[in-house]
Motif scaffolding. Structure first.
Motif, PDB file in Angstrom:
ATOM      1  N   PRO A 101       0.810  -1.231   0.000  1.00  0.00           N
ATOM      2  CA  PRO A 101       0.000   0.000   0.000  1.00  0.00           C
ATOM      3  C   PRO A 101       0.836   1.271   0.000  1.00  0.00           C
ATOM      4  N   SER A 102       2.115   1.170   0.343  1.00  0.00           N
ATOM      5  CA  SER A 102       2.952   2.373   0.451  1.00  0.00           C
ATOM      6  C   SER A 102       3.860   2.568  -0.761  1.00  0.00           C
ATOM      7  N   ARG A 103       3.653   1.808  -1.832  1.00  0.00           N
ATOM      8  CA  ARG A 103       4.572   1.905  -2.966  1.00  0.00           C
ATOM      9  C   ARG A 103       4.397   3.256  -3.656  1.00  0.00           C
ATOM     10  N   VAL A 104       5.510   3.767  -4.171  1.00  0.00           N
ATOM     11  CA  VAL A 104       5.494   5.061  -4.839  1.00  0.00           C
ATOM     12  C   VAL A 104       5.983   4.945  -6.290  1.00  0.00           C
ATOM     13  N   ASP A 105       6.379   3.749  -6.712  1.00  0.00           N
ATOM     14  CA  ASP A 105       6.894   3.552  -8.068  1.00  0.00           C
ATOM     15  C   ASP A 105       5.765   3.722  -9.079  1.00  0.00           C
ATOM     16  N   ARG A 106       5.966   4.622 -10.048  1.00  0.00           N
ATOM     17  CA  ARG A 106       4.947   4.878 -11.064  1.00  0.00           C
ATOM     18  C   ARG A 106       5.245   4.154 -12.371  1.00  0.00           C
ATOM     19  N   ASP A 107       6.433   3.576 -12.506  1.00  0.00           N
ATOM     20  CA  ASP A 107       6.795   2.899 -13.743  1.00  0.00           C
ATOM     21  C   ASP A 107       6.705   1.392 -13.558  1.00  0.00           C
ATOM     22  N   THR A 108       5.652   0.939 -12.935  1.00  0.00           N
ATOM     23  CA  THR A 108       5.509  -0.479 -12.648  1.00  0.00           C
ATOM     24  C   THR A 108       5.417  -1.301 -13.920  1.00  0.00           C
ATOM     25  N   ALA A 109       4.638  -0.843 -14.886  1.00  0.00           N
ATOM     26  CA  ALA A 109       4.493  -1.589 -16.140  1.00  0.00           C
ATOM     27  C   ALA A 109       5.844  -1.730 -16.831  1.00  0.00           C
ATOM     28  N   GLY A 110       6.657  -0.676 -16.814  1.00  0.00           N
ATOM     29  CA  GLY A 110       7.982  -0.751 -17.413  1.00  0.00           C
ATOM     30  C   GLY A 110       8.862  -1.774 -16.717  1.00  0.00           C
ATOM     31  N   ARG A 111       8.792  -1.841 -15.390  1.00  0.00           N
ATOM     32  CA  ARG A 111       9.566  -2.839 -14.642  1.00  0.00           C
ATOM     33  C   ARG A 111       9.111  -4.253 -15.012  1.00  0.00           C
ATOM     34  N   ILE A 112       7.804  -4.446 -15.111  1.00  0.00           N
ATOM     35  CA  ILE A 112       7.284  -5.777 -15.429  1.00  0.00           C
ATOM     36  C   ILE A 112       7.738  -6.209 -16.816  1.00  0.00           C
ATOM     37  N   TYR A 113       7.640  -5.306 -17.788  1.00  0.00           N
ATOM     38  CA  TYR A 113       8.073  -5.663 -19.139  1.00  0.00           C
ATOM     39  C   TYR A 113       9.578  -5.900 -19.187  1.00  0.00           C
ATOM     40  N   GLY A 114      10.339  -5.175 -18.354  1.00  0.00           N
ATOM     41  CA  GLY A 114      11.771  -5.432 -18.275  1.00  0.00           C
ATOM     42  C   GLY A 114      12.064  -6.845 -17.806  1.00  0.00           C
ATOM     43  N   TYR A 115      11.345  -7.284 -16.785  1.00  0.00           N
ATOM     44  CA  TYR A 115      11.523  -8.653 -16.310  1.00  0.00           C
ATOM     45  C   TYR A 115      11.057  -9.677 -17.348  1.00  0.00           C
ATOM     46  N   LYS A 116       9.999  -9.349 -18.075  1.00  0.00           N
ATOM     47  CA  LYS A 116       9.531 -10.278 -19.111  1.00  0.00           C
ATOM     48  C   LYS A 116      10.603 -10.446 -20.193  1.00  0.00           C
ATOM     49  N   ARG A 117      11.333  -9.380 -20.499  1.00  0.00           N
ATOM     50  CA  ARG A 117      12.420  -9.508 -21.467  1.00  0.00           C
ATOM     51  C   ARG A 117      13.517 -10.438 -20.946  1.00  0.00           C
ATOM     52  N   GLN A 118      13.815 -10.332 -19.632  1.00  0.00           N
ATOM     53  CA  GLN A 118      14.847 -11.205 -19.072  1.00  0.00           C
ATOM     54  C   GLN A 118      14.379 -12.667 -19.075  1.00  0.00           C
TER      55      GLN A 118
END
Length: 326
Positions: free
Chosen positions: A176-193
Motif C-alpha cells: 500500500p505504500s509503494r510510490v513507483d509509477r513505472d511499474t508496467a515498465g519494470r514488469i516488461y523489463g523482467y519479461k524480457r529477461q
C-alpha cells in the motif's frame, strides 16, 4: 584463441606437446582411451579454420562456431558431433540476464569447446574433472556431459535469482505504500529477461534427449547422466513458464489497480465538481440582474442564500463521503 590444450589417457592427464598435432599424436599413442581436450575462447575465423583442418571438422560446423548466435542444437557430421549451447548469467543489481554461447565438437579421440561471452561457467571445469579420473576415463563423452551439466546448473541459478526478484516485485506492487509509477515498465523489463532465459532453455530439451537416446561418438555409459541433465532442463523450463505466467498475472493486477485508481480519481473530481457547481449555480441565478426578484430587497436575502449554499454543500459532502467518493 586457444586457452588450453591437453592430452588424457585412462582419465589422467599425460605429458604431451602443447601444439594441437603433437597433443593429438600423444593421445593416440597412449592407447584407445586417449583423447585430447582443446579449449578456445572467441577464436577468429582463421584460428578456427586451422583447428578445423587439424581435426577434419565440417566447414558448416566451423562456420557456426565462429559466428555464434546459434540456437541450441545437436548436429552429427561424418567425423564429429557438434553441440551448441547458450550460457546464462544473472546480475541481480542490474536485473539483467547476460547470454553467451558454448560450442562443443566431439570426436572419437578429441573434444573441443569454443566459448563466446564473458559469463562462462566453464572456468574451473577442467581442473574439477582432472580431480575425478573415474569420471574422466570415459573420455570425450564425460567432458560433454560435464559441460552440459555445468551450463544447465547455471540456468537453475539464474532462474532462482529471477524468482527471488519477481517475488520482491510482486510484494512491492501490492504494497500500500509503494510510490513507483513505472511499474508496467519494470514488469516488461523482467519479461524480457525471462524471454532471454526461455530462448536458451526451451530449445535445449530436444537436443539433450537426442544425446540421451544415443548419438555418434557419445558412449552408452553417458546416457543416464545426460538423461539427468535433460530432467534439469525440463525443470528449468517449468520454472520459466511459471515466471512468465506470474509476470502476466502481476501485469494484469497492476492494470486493474491503475484502472481502479483512475476510477477513484474521477469520482473524487466529479464529487468536488458537484460541490463547486451548487454555489456556482445559485450565484449564477442571482447574477442575472432581473428587477422582479423580491428576496433581493429583503434584509435576510443575502444571508439566506449563503446558508442555502452551505447547507446544500454540506449535505452533498456527507453523501459523497458515505459512498467513498471523497
Amino acid at each position: 584463441m586457444i586457452v588450453h590444450c591437453a592430452a588424457y589417457h585412462d582419465g589422467r592427464r599425460i605429458e604431451a606437446p602443447e601444439d594441437l598435432a603433437g597433443a593429438l599424436a600423444a593421445a593416440r599413442a597412449a592407447g584407445p582411451d586417449g583423447f585430447v581436450w582443446i579449449g578456445l575462447f572467441e577464436p577468429t575465423a582463421e584460428e578456427l579454420d586451422r583447428v578445423g583442418q587439424e581435426f577434419a571438422l565440417h566447414p558448416l560446423a566451423v562456420e557456426d562456431a565462429v559466428s555464434a548466435h546459434q540456437r541450441p542444437k545437436v548436429e552429427a557430421y561424418k567425423g564429429s558431433l557438434f553441440v551448441a549451447l547458450k550460457t546464462l548469467g544473472y546480475h541481480p543489481g542490474g536485473h539483467v540476464v547476460t547470454v553467451g554461447e558454448v560450442m562443443v565438437f566431439l570426436g572419437p579421440d578429441f573434444v573441443m569447446t569454443v566459448r563466446h561471452g564473458e559469463d562462462s561457467p566453464l572456468g574451473g571445469l577442467r581442473a574439477a574433472l582432472e580431480q575425478d579420473p573415474e569420471q574422466l576415463r570415459y573420455g570425450p563423452s564425460s567432458v560433454l556431459h560435464s559441460v552440459c551439466d555445468t551450463i544447465v546448473d547455471g540456468y537453475m541459478d539464474v532462474a532462482a535469482g529471477l524468482q527471488t526478484d519477481l517475488d520482491e516485485l510482486e510484494a512491492d506492487i501490492f504494497s500500500p505504500s509503494r510510490v513507483d509509477r513505472d511499474t508496467a515498465g519494470r514488469i516488461y523489463g523482467y519479461k524480457r529477461q525471462v524471454m532471454s532465459v526461455r530462448r536458451a532453455t526451451g530449445p535445449l530439451l530436444e537436443p539433450m534427449l537426442a544425446l540421451e537416446r544415443g548419438a555418434r561418438f557419445v558412449r552408452p555409459e553417458a546416457a543416464p547422466y545426460l538423461r539427468d541433465v535433460a530432467d534439469h532442463v525440463a525443470r528449468v523450463n517449468d520454472q520459466v513458464d511459471g515466471m512468465d505466467r506470474l509476470l502476466s498475472d502481476i501485469l494484469n493486477a497492476n492494470l486493474a489497480q491503475v484502472s481502479v485508481q483512475q476510477n477513484n480519481d474521477m469520482r473524487k473530481i466529479s464529487a468536488w465538481a458537484a460541490l463547486a457547481a451548487v454555489p456556482t449555480m445559485i450565484a449564477g441565478i442571482y447574477g442575472m440582474n432581473f428587477e422582479h426578484m423580491p428576496e433581493l430587497h429583503q434584509i435576510w436575502g443575502y444571508p439566506a442564500v449563503l446558508v442555502l449554499m452551505t447547507v446544500v454543500c454540506l449535505v452533498l459532502h456527507r453523501v459523497f463521503k458515505r459512498h467513498d467518493w471523497l
